[in-house]
Enzyme design. Structure first.
Site, short mmCIF file in Angstrom:
data_model
loop_
_atom_site.label_atom_id
_atom_site.label_comp_id
_atom_site.label_asym_id
_atom_site.label_seq_id
_atom_site.Cartn_x
_atom_site.Cartn_y
_atom_site.Cartn_z
N ALA A 18 0.93 5.90 25.48
CA ALA A 18 -0.46 5.54 25.20
C ALA A 18 -1.27 5.40 26.48
O ALA A 18 -2.40 5.91 26.59
CB ALA A 18 -0.52 4.24 24.40
N GLU A 37 1.67 -0.38 36.02
CA GLU A 37 2.96 -0.30 35.31
C GLU A 37 3.94 -1.29 35.91
O GLU A 37 4.10 -1.36 37.12
CB GLU A 37 3.50 1.15 35.40
CG GLU A 37 4.95 1.34 35.03
CD GLU A 37 5.32 0.91 33.61
OE1 GLU A 37 4.58 1.21 32.66
OE2 GLU A 37 6.38 0.25 33.45
N GLN A 38 4.62 -2.02 35.03
CA GLN A 38 5.54 -3.05 35.51
C GLN A 38 6.77 -2.48 36.23
O GLN A 38 7.28 -3.10 37.17
CB GLN A 38 6.00 -3.94 34.36
CG GLN A 38 6.85 -3.22 33.32
CD GLN A 38 7.36 -4.15 32.22
OE1 GLN A 38 7.10 -5.35 32.25
NE2 GLN A 38 8.07 -3.61 31.26
N ARG A 111 12.32 12.33 25.46
CA ARG A 111 11.19 11.46 25.85
C ARG A 111 10.94 11.57 27.35
O ARG A 111 9.81 11.53 27.81
CB ARG A 111 11.50 10.01 25.49
CG ARG A 111 11.37 9.73 24.02
CD ARG A 111 11.63 8.26 23.77
NE ARG A 111 10.59 7.46 24.33
CZ ARG A 111 9.61 6.89 23.61
NH1 ARG A 111 9.59 7.04 22.31
NH2 ARG A 111 8.68 6.17 24.18
N TYR A 219 18.47 16.16 15.64
CA TYR A 219 17.76 17.42 15.92
C TYR A 219 18.06 17.87 17.33
O TYR A 219 18.44 17.10 18.20
CB TYR A 219 16.26 17.30 15.65
CG TYR A 219 15.49 16.20 16.36
CD1 TYR A 219 15.07 16.32 17.67
CD2 TYR A 219 15.17 15.03 15.68
CE1 TYR A 219 14.34 15.32 18.29
CE2 TYR A 219 14.43 14.02 16.29
CZ TYR A 219 14.02 14.17 17.60
OH TYR A 219 13.30 13.17 18.21
N ASP A 299 1.57 0.95 20.76
CA ASP A 299 2.38 -0.12 20.16
C ASP A 299 1.83 -1.51 20.46
O ASP A 299 2.12 -2.45 19.72
CB ASP A 299 3.83 -0.04 20.68
CG ASP A 299 4.66 1.01 19.95
OD1 ASP A 299 4.08 1.76 19.13
OD2 ASP A 299 5.88 1.09 20.20
C1 FAD Z 1 14.29 4.70 17.36
C2 FAD Z 1 12.87 5.14 17.55
C3 FAD Z 1 12.53 6.48 17.36
C4 FAD Z 1 11.19 6.91 17.48
N1 FAD Z 1 10.88 8.21 17.26
C5 FAD Z 1 9.58 8.62 17.28
C6 FAD Z 1 9.24 9.98 16.99
O1 FAD Z 1 10.10 10.82 16.73
N2 FAD Z 1 7.91 10.33 17.00
C7 FAD Z 1 6.92 9.43 17.29
O2 FAD Z 1 5.73 9.80 17.26
N3 FAD Z 1 7.24 8.14 17.61
C8 FAD Z 1 8.52 7.71 17.61
N4 FAD Z 1 8.84 6.43 17.91
C9 FAD Z 1 7.76 5.48 18.29
C10 FAD Z 1 7.33 5.65 19.73
O3 FAD Z 1 8.44 5.67 20.57
C11 FAD Z 1 6.38 4.50 20.16
O4 FAD Z 1 5.43 4.27 19.15
C12 FAD Z 1 5.65 4.86 21.47
O5 FAD Z 1 6.59 4.98 22.51
C13 FAD Z 1 4.61 3.83 21.84
O6 FAD Z 1 4.08 4.14 23.11
P1 FAD Z 1 3.30 3.06 23.96
O7 FAD Z 1 2.84 3.76 25.19
O8 FAD Z 1 2.32 2.35 23.11
O9 FAD Z 1 4.38 1.94 24.33
P2 FAD Z 1 5.74 2.03 25.27
O10 FAD Z 1 6.30 3.37 25.13
O11 FAD Z 1 6.49 0.84 24.89
O12 FAD Z 1 5.12 1.89 26.73
C14 FAD Z 1 4.68 0.66 27.24
C15 FAD Z 1 4.64 0.73 28.76
O13 FAD Z 1 4.08 -0.48 29.26
C16 FAD Z 1 4.89 -1.02 30.29
N5 FAD Z 1 4.71 -2.48 30.27
C17 FAD Z 1 5.19 -3.38 29.37
N6 FAD Z 1 4.78 -4.63 29.68
C18 FAD Z 1 4.02 -4.52 30.80
C19 FAD Z 1 3.30 -5.46 31.60
N7 FAD Z 1 3.28 -6.77 31.32
N8 FAD Z 1 2.62 -4.99 32.67
C20 FAD Z 1 2.60 -3.67 32.98
N9 FAD Z 1 3.27 -2.74 32.26
C21 FAD Z 1 3.96 -3.16 31.18
C22 FAD Z 1 6.30 -0.57 29.91
O14 FAD Z 1 7.16 -0.60 31.04
C23 FAD Z 1 6.02 0.85 29.40
O15 FAD Z 1 5.98 1.79 30.44
C24 FAD Z 1 10.18 5.97 17.83
C25 FAD Z 1 10.52 4.64 18.07
C26 FAD Z 1 11.85 4.22 17.92
C27 FAD Z 1 12.19 2.77 18.18
#
Ligand code: FAD
Length: 393
Positions: A18, A37-38, A111, A219, A299
């Site tokens: 995101a 980024e942490q 990923r 897959y 998320d």
């Molecule tokens: C088993 C499983 C399978 C999945 N398969 C799919 C799929 O096939 N297709 C799909 O679309 N989605 C899938 N998902 C969902 C998807 O992985 C997540 O919805 C997505 O990764 C969310 O991205 P994000 O960037 O919001 O959060 P994250 O990927 O959690 O990234 C958050 C980032 O913020 C950083 N961070 C955290 N706290 C702090 C802080 N305090 N300060 C600074 N940085 C911080 C972290 O280190 C990380 O880099 C799956 C999830 C799971 C659990």
């Protein structure tokens, strides 16, 4: 704090899917960003990811489509299979059929490869836009500015986007709505080399085996080289410390003992390749994401169960839309409100549908051998185009 205070227009907490998509969208629109980024180094874990047509279309709009296609697989067919007999309960065409129907391909990839594509794109646009080792600790809003306290110093900007995942510190600062709750699902996931499997015939290239209270999705990724394997099981509670642990191969083997030999073959391979066991955590819906000049994407805003393969897709769509809203150049708070108006309904609907689909998959009386195939799930508005959807809703 001895560090200088940096002043970037948009601060983004988190360099996950995101955060990176938001940053790329903004930089392409000429808005300066700083991603905090942490992690001290970028190391994406968590096996593989499926990208449905709505996600690949959104990534195309960020200019990363070609790089993405170079590292992704394009599955041709998918099937739901009976856990014990391996019989196909339901099958559908993907590949060209899906691309023609939805106007964009369905892709599957590691990923780590997706992350690399996004980080490379970000660094090409602005090599200084990413700050590692900058864990967000606190957020303050004053006089039309946002100040973020991090492990690497203080940063100020016109606004802050919390893209820091299900355990978001930004969300905690805005709403203080406590720790995520365990959803009742445990996943074991890992990637195994295809050559190690006894089954050579992986037809179709995407399959879900369904059993009582459990499922296994597999897959191909990296061409023919590797297989992403992820299993889901419903359990009463999560007793472990932490939410991601090295899996014990004996637990895995016991959980899938009576399943089809192809499944046991994959489970044995997973056990040899340091699979991880994940508790799946979620949160209650937030009626509102924005507070003043701070908002949430991915998320951090709306964690969801993975049963529709749409969590990353929603994170990508959020990023594209957030960048479009902010790049309009109007009042920052109005832009964040615009983002929320467009995104809240779609993201919340997807969370609810992923919950329902998980229950449908795992509560189906498949053990009764009643021969009733599960209905094919509605596709998740795969034709949605976040790059052109109107902002003036
Ligand atoms: C088993 C499983 C399978 C999945 N398969 C799919 C799929 O096939 N297709 C799909 O679309 N989605 C899938 N998902 C969902 C998807 O992985 C997540 O919805 C997505 O990764 C969310 O991205 P994000 O960037 O919001 O959060 P994250 O990927 O959690 O990234 C958050 C980032 O913020 C950083 N961070 C955290 N706290 C702090 C802080 N305090 N300060 C600074 N940085 C911080 C972290 O280190 C990380 O880099 C799956 C999830 C799971 C659990």
């Amino acid at each position: 704090m001895s560090e200088p205070t940096y002043d970037r227009s948009v601060l983004i907490a988190g360099a996950g899917i995101a955060g990176l998509c938001t940053a790329i969208g903004l930089l392409r629109a000429g808005v300066s960003v700083l991603v905090l980024e942490q992690a001290d180094e970028l190391r994406e874990v968590g096996a593989a990811v499926s990208l449905a047509p709505n996600a690949t279309r959104a990534l195309d709009s960020l200019g990363v489509g070609e790089a993405l296609r170079a590292v992704a697989n394009r599955p041709q067919r998918a099937a739901l299979k009976h856990y014990r007999t391996g019989e196909e309960l339901l099958a559908y065409e993907m590949g060209d059929v899906m691309a023609a129907r939805w106007g964009s391909p369905y892709l599957q990839l590691l990923r780590a490869d997706l992350h690399t594509v996004l980080v490379d794109a970000l660094r090409r646009l602005d090599p200084t836009a990413l700050r590692l080792g900058a864990r967000v600790l606190g957020v303050e809003q004053q006089d039309g500015r946002v100040t973020v306290e991090t492990a690497a110093g203080r940063y100020t900007g016109a606004c802050l986007i919390g893209a820091d995942g299900v355990r978001s510190a930004v969300r905690a600062a805005l709403y203080g709505d406590g720790a995520p709750r365990f959803t009742g699902y445990v996943a074991w996931r890992g990637v195994v080399p295809t050559r190690e499997l006894k089954q050579r015939d992986l037809d179709p290239d995407t399959a879900v085996y369904l059993g009582p209270g459990r499922s296994l999705l597999r897959y191909r990724v990296r061409g023919m080289e590797a297989l992403n394997v992820v299993t889901f099981a419903r359990v009463d509670h999560w007793t472990e410390e932490g939410w991601s642990l090295a899996a014990d191969p004996r637990d895995l083997q016991a959980a899938f003992e009576h399943w089809h030999p192809d499944v046991r073959d994959m489970i044995d391979a997973l056990g040899r390749h340091s699979a991880f066991k994940w508790g799946l955590f979620g949160r209650a819906e937030l009626p509102q994401w924005q507070r003043g000049r701070v908002s949430l994407v991915g998320d951090a805003a709306h964690p969801m169960l993975p049963f529709l393969g749409q969590g990353a897709a929603m994170a990508i769509e959020d990023g594209v839309l957030m960048a479009r809203a902010l790049a309009q150049g109007h009042d920052v708070e109005a832009a964040l409100a615009c983002y929320e108006r467009v995104r809240h309904g779609r993201a919340t609907r997807t969370v609810t549908r992923a919950d329902a689909h998980g229950l449908r998959l795992h509560q189906h009386p498949i053990d009764a051998d009643d021969g009733t195939p599960l209905p094919q799930d509605d596709f998740m508005e795969f034709d949605f185009d976040v790059a052109t959807t109107p902002l003036n809703v």
